[in-house]
Write a protein that holds these residues in place. Structure first.
Motif, mmCIF file in Angstrom:
data_model
loop_
_atom_site.group_PDB
_atom_site.id
_atom_site.type_symbol
_atom_site.label_atom_id
_atom_site.label_comp_id
_atom_site.label_asym_id
_atom_site.label_seq_id
_atom_site.Cartn_x
_atom_site.Cartn_y
_atom_site.Cartn_z
ATOM 1 N N ASP A 83 0.805 -1.178 0.172
ATOM 2 C CA ASP A 83 -0.203 -0.019 0.118
ATOM 3 C C ASP A 83 0.982 1.213 0.077
ATOM 4 O OD1 ASP A 83 -1.654 2.100 0.509
ATOM 5 O OD2 ASP A 83 -2.849 0.930 1.686
ATOM 6 N N LYS A 85 0.208 4.607 -0.719
ATOM 7 C CA LYS A 85 -0.267 5.428 0.302
ATOM 8 C C LYS A 85 -0.107 5.503 1.586
ATOM 9 C CE LYS A 85 -3.984 6.698 -3.256
ATOM 10 N NZ LYS A 85 -5.362 6.912 -3.532
ATOM 11 N N LYS A 86 -0.403 4.285 2.130
ATOM 12 C CA LYS A 86 -0.047 4.099 3.626
ATOM 13 C C LYS A 86 1.251 3.713 3.958
ATOM 14 C CE LYS A 86 -4.956 2.688 4.941
ATOM 15 N NZ LYS A 86 -5.667 1.866 5.365
ATOM 16 N N GLN A 87 1.936 3.570 2.870
ATOM 17 C CA GLN A 87 3.374 3.028 2.997
ATOM 18 C C GLN A 87 3.568 1.860 4.169
ATOM 19 O OE1 GLN A 87 5.803 7.374 2.262
ATOM 20 N NE2 GLN A 87 6.159 6.222 3.885
ATOM 21 N N LYS A 96 1.147 -6.306 8.925
ATOM 22 C CA LYS A 96 1.175 -5.078 8.077
ATOM 23 C C LYS A 96 2.668 -4.511 8.838
ATOM 24 C CE LYS A 96 -3.567 -4.093 6.935
ATOM 25 N NZ LYS A 96 -3.030 -4.666 5.679
ATOM 26 N N ALA A 98 5.072 -1.249 8.677
ATOM 27 C CA ALA A 98 4.976 0.161 7.904
ATOM 28 C C ALA A 98 6.466 0.256 7.426
ATOM 29 C CB ALA A 98 4.605 1.350 8.834
#
Length: 298
Positions: A83, A85-87, A96, A98
């Protein structure tokens, strides 16, 4: 503290992580590897199968390397989504991770053709250490062995297997230009594998496009490479012709996403992939120092 996530732990990914840790202590480094092993040299797998070198000599580092260097190592788990956009990177178990900066070094894989019997035991793509282990174990009983493909690696593998007093049949769409006839090796050119046969879950024979059937318990596929970029299918990262597009600084079309190794070009040596990984790390560190890119979350 900038968080750098590296997807892939082969030559390019490993050398990138190693260089970052050796030349800076300010970044958090996370390595994600679909394989459950420390980094190793894929170019030595044929030598491992032949028995010329033991498995321990193909590794680039010890199991403790990552912990000792302060690298977070996700081993044996697949990245399935990015993702941008959310990096964040999503793993197969829904974890998940980041990132501030992402390095894609996921390399290539071998696709077994979509033919009947492709999932049978004894049908092996020659791409990873686990595959090499399967081949080595199967050679205890398998004879003859079918090697599908006409690449230089296919020929080297056939020679290594034949040296173990095994009969090898090389199946190739076209006769390799550098093929040299040898004892125990038969070249069958101008055909393809049409079906993998077996009444049980195990391979018993291989059927060619010509209709010929070859009894075998081991069929090794060595060609039909594609980049391991399935996790990028929903991302805007530019992947023309199946390879990630990068500039001279290994940057993709996204400022904080880089790529290196065989995910960026069809043919690349182990040495070149190692060099690209180090160069990518150098670019990232230089960008920090010059302020060319900054960490949004730091």
């Amino acid at each position: 503290m900038p968080k750098i996530v590296i997807i892939g732990n082969s030559a390019a990914g490993f050398s990138c992580a190693e260089y970052l840790k050796e030349n800076s202590r300010e970044e958090e480094i996370i390595v994600i590897s679909q394989e459950g092993f420390p980094a190793y040299r894929k170019d030595l797998l044929v030598s491992y199968i032949s028995g010329q070198i033991p498995e321990k000599e193909i590794y680039l580092c010890s199991q403790d390397f990552y912990k000792n260097k302060g690298i977070t190592f996700f081993a044996g788990i697949e990245a399935v989504r990015i993702d941008v956009k959310k990096q964040a990177v999503t793993l197969k178990d829904k974890t998940k991770i980041a990132y501030d900066f992402l390095v894609i070094a996921s390399g290539q894989k071998i696709e077994i053709p979509d033919i009947p019997g492709r999932t049978k035991v004894g049908v092996v793509p020659f791409a990873e250490l686990q595959n090499a282990r399967q081949i080595k174990d199967s050679l205890l009983v398998a004879n003859p062995v079918c090697v599908i493909g006409g690449s230089a690696v296919a020929l080297r593998l056939a020679e290594a297997i034949a040296a173990k007093n095994k009969e090898v049949k090389i199946i190739a769409g076209a006769a390799p230009a550098d093929f040299n006839p040898a004892a125990n090796i038969e070249l069958i050119a101008g055909v393809s594998c049409a079906e993998l046969i077996g009444e049980t879950a195990e391979l018993a024979a291989l059927k060619l496009s010509s209709g010929k059937v070859i009894a075998t318990q081991l069929a090794v596929f060595t060609d039909n490479f594609s980049t391991s970029v399935g996790f990028l299918k929903e991302s805007p990262i530019n992947i023309p012709d199946g390879f990630i597009a990068i500039d001279e600084n290994y940057r993709t079309n996204l400022e904080n996403v880089f790529a290196c190794g065989s995910v960026t070009k069809k043919e690349i040596s182990w040495q070149e992939a190692m060099s690209q990984g180090r160069s990518t790390a150098q670019v990232i560190l230089k960008s920090f120092q010059t302020g060319e890119i900054t960490c949004q979350k730091c």
